[in-house]
Design an enzyme around this catalytic site. Structure first.
Site, PDB file in Angstrom:
ATOM      1  N   GLU A   1      11.130  27.270  16.356  1.00  0.00           N
ATOM      2  CA  GLU A   1      11.592  28.029  17.613  1.00  0.00           C
ATOM      3  C   GLU A   1      10.481  28.208  18.511  1.00  0.00           C
ATOM      4  O   GLU A   1      10.782  28.229  19.583  1.00  0.00           O
ATOM      5  CB  GLU A   1      12.446  29.226  17.305  1.00  0.00           C
TER       6      GLU A   1
ATOM      7  N   ASP B   1      -0.757  -3.839   8.994  1.00  0.00           N
ATOM      8  CA  ASP B   1      -2.231  -3.395   8.864  1.00  0.00           C
ATOM      9  C   ASP B   1      -3.222  -4.575   9.186  1.00  0.00           C
ATOM     10  O   ASP B   1      -4.380  -4.331   9.602  1.00  0.00           O
ATOM     11  CB  ASP B   1      -2.497  -2.574   7.750  1.00  0.00           C
TER      12      ASP B   1
ATOM     13  N   THR C   1       0.944  -1.252  -0.087  1.00  0.00           N
ATOM     14  CA  THR C   1       0.001   0.010  -0.061  1.00  0.00           C
ATOM     15  C   THR C   1       0.739   1.183  -0.049  1.00  0.00           C
ATOM     16  O   THR C   1       0.576   2.199  -0.981  1.00  0.00           O
ATOM     17  CB  THR C   1      -0.870   0.089   1.163  1.00  0.00           C
ATOM     18  N   CYS C   2       1.821   1.281   0.778  1.00  0.00           N
ATOM     19  CA  CYS C   2       2.598   2.634   1.169  1.00  0.00           C
ATOM     20  C   CYS C   2       3.286   2.945  -0.401  1.00  0.00           C
ATOM     21  O   CYS C   2       3.205   4.044  -0.693  1.00  0.00           O
ATOM     22  CB  CYS C   2       3.783   2.612   2.305  1.00  0.00           C
TER      23      CYS C   2
ATOM     24  N   HIS D   1      16.488  30.859  15.014  1.00  0.00           N
ATOM     25  CA  HIS D   1      15.904  32.267  14.652  1.00  0.00           C
ATOM     26  C   HIS D   1      16.393  32.690  13.190  1.00  0.00           C
ATOM     27  O   HIS D   1      17.616  32.406  13.104  1.00  0.00           O
ATOM     28  CB  HIS D   1      16.118  33.126  15.633  1.00  0.00           C
TER      29      HIS D   1
ATOM     30  N   TYR E   1      -7.896  10.925   8.246  1.00  0.00           N
ATOM     31  CA  TYR E   1      -7.007  11.831   7.757  1.00  0.00           C
ATOM     32  C   TYR E   1      -6.860  11.635   6.166  1.00  0.00           C
ATOM     33  O   TYR E   1      -6.479  12.444   5.481  1.00  0.00           O
ATOM     34  CB  TYR E   1      -5.567  11.276   8.245  1.00  0.00           C
TER      35      TYR E   1
ATOM     36  N   GLU F   1      -6.770  14.653   3.632  1.00  0.00           N
ATOM     37  CA  GLU F   1      -5.573  15.079   2.952  1.00  0.00           C
ATOM     38  C   GLU F   1      -6.259  15.048   1.324  1.00  0.00           C
ATOM     39  O   GLU F   1      -5.570  16.170   0.665  1.00  0.00           O
ATOM     40  CB  GLU F   1      -4.774  13.701   3.000  1.00  0.00           C
TER      41      GLU F   1
ATOM     42  N   ALA G   1       1.068  12.296  11.421  1.00  0.00           N
ATOM     43  CA  ALA G   1       0.887  12.996  10.780  1.00  0.00           C
ATOM     44  C   ALA G   1      -0.450  13.268   9.702  1.00  0.00           C
ATOM     45  O   ALA G   1      -0.669  12.357   9.070  1.00  0.00           O
ATOM     46  CB  ALA G   1       2.004  13.507   9.830  1.00  0.00           C
TER      47      ALA G   1
ATOM     48  N   CYS H   1       1.051   6.090   0.887  1.00  0.00           N
ATOM     49  CA  CYS H   1       1.777   7.384   1.386  1.00  0.00           C
ATOM     50  C   CYS H   1       2.774   7.783   0.296  1.00  0.00           C
ATOM     51  O   CYS H   1       2.845   9.061   0.529  1.00  0.00           O
ATOM     52  CB  CYS H   1       2.641   7.040   2.774  1.00  0.00           C
TER      53      CYS H   1
ATOM     54  N   LYS I   1       0.761   9.532  -2.574  1.00  0.00           N
ATOM     55  CA  LYS I   1      -0.009  10.639  -2.035  1.00  0.00           C
ATOM     56  C   LYS I   1       0.707  11.683  -1.576  1.00  0.00           C
ATOM     57  O   LYS I   1       0.376  12.834  -1.867  1.00  0.00           O
ATOM     58  CB  LYS I   1      -0.945  10.126  -0.663  1.00  0.00           C
TER      59      LYS I   1
END
Length: 453
Positions: A447, A308, A46-47, A442, A182, A186, A347, A52, A55
C-alpha cells in the site's frame, strides 16, 4: 518457412536446451517446423539446473533462520533450531531433477528431437554431433548461454563458482565471496542465514552497480548490521590450500584471509568456445558474445542466437522472450517480432530482497533533467512485532514534465512479488496521479506505493 527447407534434415537445429533454446524449439515446432535440439549437459540450462531455480530454493530455506527466531513473538515455541545442509541440498537437487524431466517431456510432446550430446557448427547449415554424425538444417540457433567467469589468479582451481555451490559436501564455517553484483550479494545473504561467517570482497567500493543508489546503500547497511563483512577496493593475488584443507587468501588492498571456501561471482562469460562460430564466419563481440540484430540474426543469414550468449540482458525471462520472438518471426506468419527491452524488471534475492523497474534516480535526472522522487521508509508490521529494526525503502521516480512514473525501486520483504504487478504500471506509462487515485490495500507493505506524497 524457407521454401528449400525440405532439402535439409531439419528446418531448425538448436544448440543449447536452456530457457531460450527450449522456448524457441517448442514454438517453432508448434508452427510446423521440423526441429532438433542438442544439449551436452542437462536439459533446462542455467536457470533450472544451476541458477535461478535452485538459488531461489536456497533463499526460501535461508529465510527460516529469521522466521524461526521471530516466531516466539508470535506465540510459537520452537525449542530446537538446527540446520542440516545436506537435507536442503539433496531436496533442491531432487526438485531440479524433476524440472529437468518436465523440460524433456515438453520437448518430446512437441515432437522436438533431442540429442544429449555436444554439437558444433561446421558450416552455415551443418552441425556435427559429438557422436560423429553430421546433420543439416535450414536455420541454426545458438542458445548456449553463459558461464561464471574466473580470473587469472594463482590457485584459482581451489575456488568455486555458482555452478558448484549447490553441490557442496558440507556447509563452510567461513566463506569468502568475491564480487559485488547480484549473485555475490544473494549468496552472501544465503550463507549468512545458514550460519556461515561471510566476507564479501569487492574490487571497487560499490555493490550492485547499476541499481538505484538508495537501494544499494540500504542493503549494505542491513548486511553490515547482520554481521556480513565487506572488504572494498581489494583484489586477489593468490589462493593457497593448506594440508588441513583450509584456504589462505592473499589479497591486495586488505589483510589476507582464511576460509573454508571461496566463491567467485565476478560476472558471466558467453559460452562460445569450440562451437565453430568463427570458422563459420559468425561475428563475435569483445567479450566473446554472439553479435545479432533485432531479429536475433548473426551476420551469417542462416545462423541466429538468443539468450545470455548474446550478452544483451542476461535474464531468463528475456531469453525466453527472445526465443519466442525468433520462432514466431522465422516460422510463424505474423512477420517480424522484436523484443522490447524497455522497462525490464530486475530482482536481487538478497536478505532482504531488492526489486527495480525503469530508470534509477540518477539515470532519470541524466535523461529528463528534472524529476520528482517520492520515498517511503518504514518498518514492516511483522518486523515491528518481532522487534526487528530492519527497515524497508520504496522509491518512485517521476518525470516532472509528464508526471509519468518512470522508475520504481524497492527493498524489503517480498519486494520482487510486489514489483511484478507495479512494473505493469511503469510499462503502461501511468502517472503519479493514477497511483494516488488507487485505494490502498490495508494492511500491506504494498500500500505504500499508493500513499507516497
Amino acid at each position: 518457412m524457407s521454401e528449400v527447407a525440405s532439402d535439409y534434415d531439419y528446418d531448425l537445429f538448436v544448440i543449447g536446451a536452456g530457457s531460450g533454446g527450449v522456448r524457441a524449439s517448442r514454438i517453432a515446432a508448434g508452427h510446423g517446423a521440423r526441429v532438433a535440439v542438442a544439449e551436452e549437459y542437462r536439459v533446462g540450462g542455467t536457470c533450472v539446473i544451476r541458477g535461478c531455480v535452485p538459488k531461489k530454493l536456497l533463499v526460501y530455506g535461508a529465510h527460516f533462520a529469521e522466521d524461526l527466531n521471530d516466531a516466539a513473538m508470535f506465540g510459537w515455541d520452537v525449542p530446537v533450531k538446527r540446520f542440516d545442509w545436506p537435507v536442503l541440498r539433496d531436496h533442491v537437487q531432487a526438485e531440479v531433477k524433476r524440472l529437468e524431466g518436465l523440460y524433456g517431456q515438453t520437448l518430446a510432446s512437441n515432437k522436438v528431437e533431442t540429442f544429449l550430446e555436444r554439437a558444433t557448427i561446421v558450416g552455415p547449415n551443418l552441425v556435427r554431433l559429438a557422436s560423429g554424425r553430421t546433420v543439416s538444417a535450414a536455420k541454426i540457433l545458438i542458445a548456449t548461454g553463459a558461464r561464471p567467469f574466473l580470473p587469472d589468479v594463482e590457485g584459482i582451481e581451489h575456488a568455486i563458482t555458482s555452478n558448484e555451490v549447490f553441490h557442496l559436501e558440507r556447509l563452510p564455517k567461513r566463506i569468502v565471496i568475491v564480487g559485488g553484483g547480484y549473485i555475490a550479494n544473494e549468496f552472501a545473504g544465503i550463507f549468512h542465514q545458514f550460519g556461515s561467517h561471510v566476507t564479501l570482497v569487492n574490487r571497487s567500493d560499490t555493490i550492485l552497480r547499476g541499481y538505484d543508489e538508495s537501494m544499494r546503500d540500504r542493503l549494505l547497511q542491513i548486511s553490515l548490521a547482520k554481521g556480513i563483512d565487506f572488504k572494498f577496493n581489494a583484489s586477489f593475488s593468490r589462493i593457497d590450500k593448506r594440508e588441513d584443507g583450509m584456504l589462505h587468501l592473499a589479497l591486495d588492498g586488505c589483510d589476507d584471509l582464511e576460509a573454508d571456501a571461496v566463491l567467485f561471482a565476478v560476472g558471466r562469460k558467453p559460452n562460445v568456445e569450440g562451437l565453430g562460430l568463427e570458422e563459420a564466419g559468425v561475428d563475435l563481440g569483445t567479450r566473446g558474445e554472439v553479435k545479432v540484430d533485432k531479429a536475433n540474426r548473426t551476420n551469417v543469414p542462416s545462423i541466429f542466437a538468443v539468450g545470455d550468449v548474446t550478452d544483451r540482458i542476461q535474464l531468463t525471462p528475456v531469453a525466453i522472450r527472445e526465443g519466442q520472438a525468433f520462432a514466431d518471426t522465422q516460422f510463424g506468419s505474423g512477420g517480424v517480432v522484436e523484443v522490447d527491452y524497455d522497462c525490464v524488471p530486475h530482482a536481487v534475492f538478497s536478505h532482504p530482497p531488492i526489486a527495480s523497474v525503469g530508470l534509477t534516480e540518477s539515470d532519470a535526472r541524466n535523461r529528463y533533467g528534472t524529476v520528482k522522487v517520492y520515498t517511503s521508509d518504514f518498518r514492516a508490521m511483522k518486523n515491528v512485532m518481532a522487534g526487528r529494526n530492519e527497515r524497508s525503502l520504496y522509491k518512485l521516480v517521476v518525470d516532472e514534465a509528464s508526471e509519468r512514473v518512470i522508475g520504481i525501486h524497492m527493498i524489503g520483504p517480498d519486494s520482487p512479488e510486489i514489483l511484478q504487478a507495479a512494473a505493469i504500471a511503469v510499462k503502461a506509462g501511468l502517472k503519479k496521479a493514477d497511483f494516488d487515485a488507487t485505494v490502498a490495500l490495508h494492511p500491506t507493505m504494498s500500500e505504500e506505493l499508493v500513499l507516497m506524497h
